[in-house]
Design a protein around this motif. Structure first.
Motif, PDB file in Angstrom:
ATOM      1  N   PRO A   1       0.634  -1.310   0.150  1.00 39.05           N
ATOM      2  CA  PRO A   1      -0.139  -0.019  -0.067  1.00 39.05           C
ATOM      3  C   PRO A   1       0.885   1.344  -0.122  1.00 39.05           C
ATOM      4  O   PRO A   1       1.989   1.328   0.535  1.00 39.05           O
ATOM      5  N   LEU A   2       0.296   2.373  -0.586  1.00 43.02           N
ATOM      6  CA  LEU A   2       1.200   3.484  -0.664  1.00 43.02           C
ATOM      7  C   LEU A   2      -0.041   4.626  -0.054  1.00 43.02           C
ATOM      8  O   LEU A   2      -1.349   4.523  -0.605  1.00 43.02           O
ATOM      9  N   ILE A   3       0.199   5.129   1.046  1.00 41.19           N
ATOM     10  CA  ILE A   3      -0.617   5.895   1.703  1.00 41.19           C
ATOM     11  C   ILE A   3      -0.419   7.400   1.457  1.00 41.19           C
ATOM     12  O   ILE A   3       0.644   7.896   1.692  1.00 41.19           O
ATOM     13  N   THR A   4      -1.590   8.019   1.195  1.00 39.62           N
ATOM     14  CA  THR A   4      -1.390   9.643   0.871  1.00 39.62           C
ATOM     15  C   THR A   4      -2.393  10.320   1.864  1.00 39.62           C
ATOM     16  O   THR A   4      -3.666  10.052   1.803  1.00 39.62           O
ATOM     17  N   LEU A   5      -2.149  11.175   2.675  1.00 39.95           N
ATOM     18  CA  LEU A   5      -2.972  12.013   3.476  1.00 39.95           C
ATOM     19  C   LEU A   5      -2.865  13.432   2.880  1.00 39.95           C
ATOM     20  O   LEU A   5      -1.903  14.026   2.324  1.00 39.95           O
ATOM     21  N   THR A   6      -4.220  13.766   2.734  1.00 39.79           N
ATOM     22  CA  THR A   6      -4.217  15.337   1.992  1.00 39.79           C
ATOM     23  C   THR A   6      -4.954  16.143   3.302  1.00 39.79           C
ATOM     24  O   THR A   6      -6.091  15.547   3.688  1.00 39.79           O
ATOM     25  N   VAL A   7      -4.278  17.165   3.957  1.00 39.11           N
ATOM     26  CA  VAL A   7      -4.708  17.873   4.703  1.00 39.11           C
ATOM     27  C   VAL A   7      -4.438  19.322   4.520  1.00 39.11           C
ATOM     28  O   VAL A   7      -3.720  19.594   3.402  1.00 39.11           O
ATOM     29  N   GLN A   8      -5.125  20.172   5.195  1.00 38.99           N
ATOM     30  CA  GLN A   8      -5.160  21.495   4.978  1.00 38.99           C
ATOM     31  C   GLN A   8      -3.910  22.270   5.882  1.00 38.99           C
ATOM     32  O   GLN A   8      -3.949  21.655   7.192  1.00 38.99           O
ATOM     33  N   LYS A   9      -3.204  23.004   5.604  1.00 38.09           N
ATOM     34  CA  LYS A   9      -2.093  23.719   6.345  1.00 38.09           C
ATOM     35  C   LYS A   9      -2.666  24.361   7.581  1.00 38.09           C
ATOM     36  O   LYS A   9      -3.849  25.061   7.318  1.00 38.09           O
ATOM     37  N   PRO A  10      -1.851  24.614   8.646  1.00 42.02           N
ATOM     38  CA  PRO A  10      -0.893  23.766   8.980  1.00 42.02           C
ATOM     39  C   PRO A  10      -1.357  22.670   9.981  1.00 42.02           C
ATOM     40  O   PRO A  10      -2.212  22.816  10.663  1.00 42.02           O
TER      41      PRO A  10
END
Length: 126
Positions: free
Chosen positions: A2-11
């Motif tokens: 698995p390749l895990i990508t988190l997308t979040v708003q800064k900061p």
């Protein structure tokens, strides 16, 4: 793998990101992924570059700036039962650490084995 990508708003703090990565990794290991199979990345975006609906589809509470989109890219073949268990484990771990479950969205993206070269240009499963 698995390749895990988190997308979040800064900061977001390192602790915030580490808690999410750990919860996802532990859920994947419980589902049979080797503990050393750890490939994670984070996309930390300015608010104007990360758009999400606050209520879609029918949330109990609106999403906040702590919304996290978790993308799990993995090889084809996990059953719906396994995926549901991964989601349940991630949600349980993060809510136990104070995360609002309404701020957690998880998506699975599946690919076949011939699409992975883990290093050196080698295809380990062909």
């Amino acid at each position: 793998m698995p390749l895990i990508t988190l997308t979040v708003q800064k900061p977001k703090t390192s602790q915030f990101k580490d808690q999410v990565f750990s919860a996802v990794h532990e859920a994947l290991v419980a589902a049979g992924v080797p503990a050393t199979d750890r490939f994670h990345r984070v996309l930390e975006l300015e608010a104007e570059n990360f758009c999400f609906d606050l209520n879609y589809p029918d949330l109990i509470r609106p999403r906040t700036e702590d919304f996290v989109l978790i993308e799990i890219l993995l090889s084809l073949g996990r059953s719906v039962k396994v995926k549901k268990r991964i989601v349940e484990d991630v949600i349980a771990a993060l809510t136990g650490q104070g995360f609002d479950p309404e701020n957690i969205m998880i998506t699975f993206v599946e690919t076949t084995w011939e699409n992975w070269s883990f290093g050196g240009g080698r295809f380990f499963y062909m």
